[in-house]
Design a protein around this motif. Structure first.
Motif, PDB file in Angstrom:
ATOM      1  N   GLY A   1      36.466  40.487  45.301  1.00 38.23           N
ATOM      2  CA  GLY A   1      36.417  40.266  43.868  1.00 38.23           C
ATOM      3  C   GLY A   1      37.813  40.073  43.319  1.00 38.23           C
ATOM      4  O   GLY A   1      38.806  40.416  43.972  1.00 38.23           O
ATOM      5  N   PRO A   2      37.931  39.521  42.103  1.00 38.95           N
ATOM      6  CA  PRO A   2      39.256  39.219  41.545  1.00 38.95           C
ATOM      7  C   PRO A   2      40.204  40.404  41.527  1.00 38.95           C
ATOM      8  O   PRO A   2      41.412  40.231  41.738  1.00 38.95           O
ATOM      9  CB  PRO A   2      38.938  38.741  40.126  1.00 38.95           C
ATOM     10  CG  PRO A   2      37.526  38.268  40.187  1.00 38.95           C
ATOM     11  CD  PRO A   2      36.850  39.134  41.194  1.00 38.95           C
ATOM     12  N   ASN A   3      39.696  41.610  41.260  1.00 36.43           N
ATOM     13  CA  ASN A   3      40.565  42.783  41.155  1.00 36.43           C
ATOM     14  C   ASN A   3      40.624  43.614  42.432  1.00 36.43           C
ATOM     15  O   ASN A   3      41.276  44.660  42.460  1.00 36.43           O
ATOM     16  CB  ASN A   3      40.123  43.666  39.987  1.00 36.43           C
ATOM     17  CG  ASN A   3      40.370  42.990  38.646  1.00 36.43           C
ATOM     18  OD1 ASN A   3      41.470  42.539  38.376  1.00 36.43           O
ATOM     19  ND2 ASN A   3      39.326  42.901  37.827  1.00 36.43           N
ATOM     20  N   ASP A   4      39.952  43.141  43.482  1.00 37.69           N
ATOM     21  CA  ASP A   4      40.020  43.835  44.770  1.00 37.69           C
ATOM     22  C   ASP A   4      41.308  43.439  45.494  1.00 37.69           C
ATOM     23  O   ASP A   4      41.958  42.442  45.168  1.00 37.69           O
ATOM     24  CB  ASP A   4      38.821  43.462  45.640  1.00 37.69           C
ATOM     25  CG  ASP A   4      37.504  43.959  45.059  1.00 37.69           C
ATOM     26  OD1 ASP A   4      37.548  44.935  44.289  1.00 37.69           O
ATOM     27  OD2 ASP A   4      36.458  43.351  45.352  1.00 37.69           O
ATOM     28  N   ALA A   5      41.661  44.224  46.505  1.00 42.83           N
ATOM     29  CA  ALA A   5      42.838  43.901  47.314  1.00 42.83           C
ATOM     30  C   ALA A   5      42.614  42.581  48.034  1.00 42.83           C
ATOM     31  O   ALA A   5      41.518  42.292  48.526  1.00 42.83           O
ATOM     32  CB  ALA A   5      43.108  45.013  48.323  1.00 42.83           C
ATOM     33  N   CYS A   6      43.657  41.759  48.088  1.00 47.04           N
ATOM     34  CA  CYS A   6      43.537  40.471  48.762  1.00 47.04           C
ATOM     35  C   CYS A   6      43.266  40.669  50.254  1.00 47.04           C
ATOM     36  O   CYS A   6      43.785  41.604  50.883  1.00 47.04           O
ATOM     37  CB  CYS A   6      44.808  39.648  48.559  1.00 47.04           C
ATOM     38  SG  CYS A   6      44.669  37.964  49.234  1.00 47.04           S
ATOM     39  N   TRP A   7      42.495  39.753  50.817  1.00 46.77           N
ATOM     40  CA  TRP A   7      42.144  39.840  52.231  1.00 46.77           C
ATOM     41  C   TRP A   7      43.350  39.716  53.155  1.00 46.77           C
ATOM     42  O   TRP A   7      43.295  40.122  54.304  1.00 46.77           O
ATOM     43  CB  TRP A   7      41.125  38.753  52.590  1.00 46.77           C
ATOM     44  CG  TRP A   7      41.545  37.347  52.250  1.00 46.77           C
ATOM     45  CD1 TRP A   7      41.202  36.633  51.131  1.00 46.77           C
ATOM     46  CD2 TRP A   7      42.391  36.491  53.006  1.00 46.77           C
ATOM     47  NE1 TRP A   7      41.784  35.389  51.144  1.00 46.77           N
ATOM     48  CE2 TRP A   7      42.519  35.269  52.293  1.00 46.77           C
ATOM     49  CE3 TRP A   7      43.059  36.618  54.221  1.00 46.77           C
ATOM     50  CZ2 TRP A   7      43.288  34.202  52.752  1.00 46.77           C
ATOM     51  CZ3 TRP A   7      43.829  35.561  54.685  1.00 46.77           C
ATOM     52  CH2 TRP A   7      43.938  34.382  53.945  1.00 46.77           C
ATOM     53  N   CYS A   8      44.475  39.156  52.658  1.00 47.27           N
ATOM     54  CA  CYS A   8      45.614  38.879  53.541  1.00 47.27           C
ATOM     55  C   CYS A   8      46.415  40.132  53.882  1.00 47.27           C
ATOM     56  O   CYS A   8      47.291  40.092  54.736  1.00 47.27           O
ATOM     57  CB  CYS A   8      46.534  37.840  52.920  1.00 47.27           C
ATOM     58  SG  CYS A   8      47.531  38.455  51.550  1.00 47.27           S
ATOM     59  N   GLY A   9      46.130  41.253  53.182  1.00 45.56           N
ATOM     60  CA  GLY A   9      46.849  42.487  53.479  1.00 45.56           C
ATOM     61  C   GLY A   9      48.137  42.656  52.714  1.00 45.56           C
ATOM     62  O   GLY A   9      48.922  43.563  52.985  1.00 45.56           O
ATOM     63  N   SER A  10      48.392  41.808  51.719  1.00 47.58           N
ATOM     64  CA  SER A  10      49.648  41.888  50.971  1.00 47.58           C
ATOM     65  C   SER A  10      49.715  43.111  50.064  1.00 47.58           C
ATOM     66  O   SER A  10      50.796  43.529  49.661  1.00 47.58           O
ATOM     67  CB  SER A  10      49.829  40.634  50.120  1.00 47.58           C
ATOM     68  OG  SER A  10      48.839  40.572  49.094  1.00 47.58           O
TER      69      SER A  10
END
Length: 326
Positions: free
Chosen positions: A8-17
């Motif tokens: 979701g928009p406010n979830d942590a990005c999948w890339c691990g940044s």
């Protein structure tokens, strides 16, 4: 690769940044990346494991921040813009050494090598020349050079990530030698790089050359950014605004700033004897950026790639002398 079910928009990005998805890869996932054909689905750069800080022998002279808690320089940033003949002579030696370290390190860029291995190579190359890696412990930066891969604009921390076929990587080298800093960088192709990314690297190189050509005594610093931005925009790219060139000498970063976009307030007049860097960062997409939670790694906001080249320059009576040519 981006997951099948995106956050979701406010979830942590999948890339691990560590950034929110909407501030990191959402734009690239939903718009740009899907337009790039062969590049669709390519994963963004993810942080790897960072090895312990490398050791510098006590016999090598080091800057004031090298062993300071927090890595904060004690020197004032208000070093004179126009350098003395002694400082200029020492800068020539340091800049030559920096250029040599860059060439020596770049010879090892290949598919499969980790950026941490490149850091080890650069570290030994500094020491071999009797120099200190200027970035090491500078405001707590943990490594001896910056390695910025693909969408990383600058200040990438070398880690366990291996370079992949099709990557581009910027190596940013600064050496402290004879009491002064020499600074340069270049972006390299890794394996088989797509034409659009090769073109970005070429444009970035041209922007550096055009910026250097704009250095003229009696003219304002803003001429450099005006020339660079015009070329970048003409070629459908953008110029990063948050980071710029800088004065350099006995201080790593002096108060003098060199924007790479047109900034009329950058009205410092260039004079013979001034030394500063020109280092345009050119993005495929928008110039906006995001910073990872490590407080160093700067990436493009839209997930598209960035490339950079850098030289340290001495203003002469007629133009610029490039100090960081090997």
């Amino acid at each position: 690769t981006a997951p099948a079910v995106l956050p979701g928009p406010n979830d942590a990005c999948w890339c691990g940044s560590g950034s929110k998805y909407k501030k990191c890869h959402r734009g690239a996932d939903t718009v740009e990346a899907r337009k790039k054909g062969p590049d669709t689905g390519r994963k963004g750069v993810r942080p790897g494991l960072v090895s312990p800080r490398r050791v510098v022998p006590i016999t090598i002279a080091r800057p004031d921040y090298a062993d300071a808690v927090g890595g904060r320089p004690s020197r004032s940033r208000n070093e004179p813009d126009v350098k003395s003949p002694d400082v200029i002579a020492r800068m020539r030696r340091a800049c030559q050494a920096a250029a040599q370290v860059l060439v020596e390190t770049a010879q090892h860029v290949r598919v499969g090598i980790t950026t941490d291995e490149l850091d080890a190579i650069a570290h030994e190359a500094y020491l071999k020349r009797g120099g200190y890696p200027s970035t090491l412990n500078y405001h707590k930066f943990p490594k001896s050079l910056c390695t910025s891969v693909n969408e990383v604009i600058c200040h990438g921390i070398p880690d366990s990530r291996a370079l992949e076929d099709g990557d581009i990587v910027n190596l940013d080298i600064t050496i402290y030698l004879d009491g002064v800093h020499g600074d340069c960088s270049a972006t390299y192709l890794v394996g088989n790089v797509e034409p659009q990314h090769q073109r970005l690297v070429q444009i970035a190189r041209e922007c550096l050359d055009i910026g250097i050509a704009a250095v003229k005594p009696g003219r304002p610093i803003s001429d450099i950014g005006r020339a660079v931005e015009a070329h970048a925009v003409k070629n459908g790219t953008s110029v990063v605004r948050a980071y710029c060139g800088h004065g350099i000498g006995e201080t790593f970063h002096t108060a003098l700033q060199v924007p790479h976009y047109y900034e009329p307030e950058a009205d410092t007049v260039m004079q013979p004897g001034m030394i500063f860097t020109v280092e345009p960062m050119i993005n495929q997409g928008h110039w906006d950026h995001r910073t990872w939670n490590d407080d160093w790694t700067v990436v493009t906001a839209d997930g598209l790639r960035s490339a950079q080249f850098e030289h340290t320059l001495l203003v002469t009576d007629t133009g610029a002398e490039i100090l960081t040519v090997p």
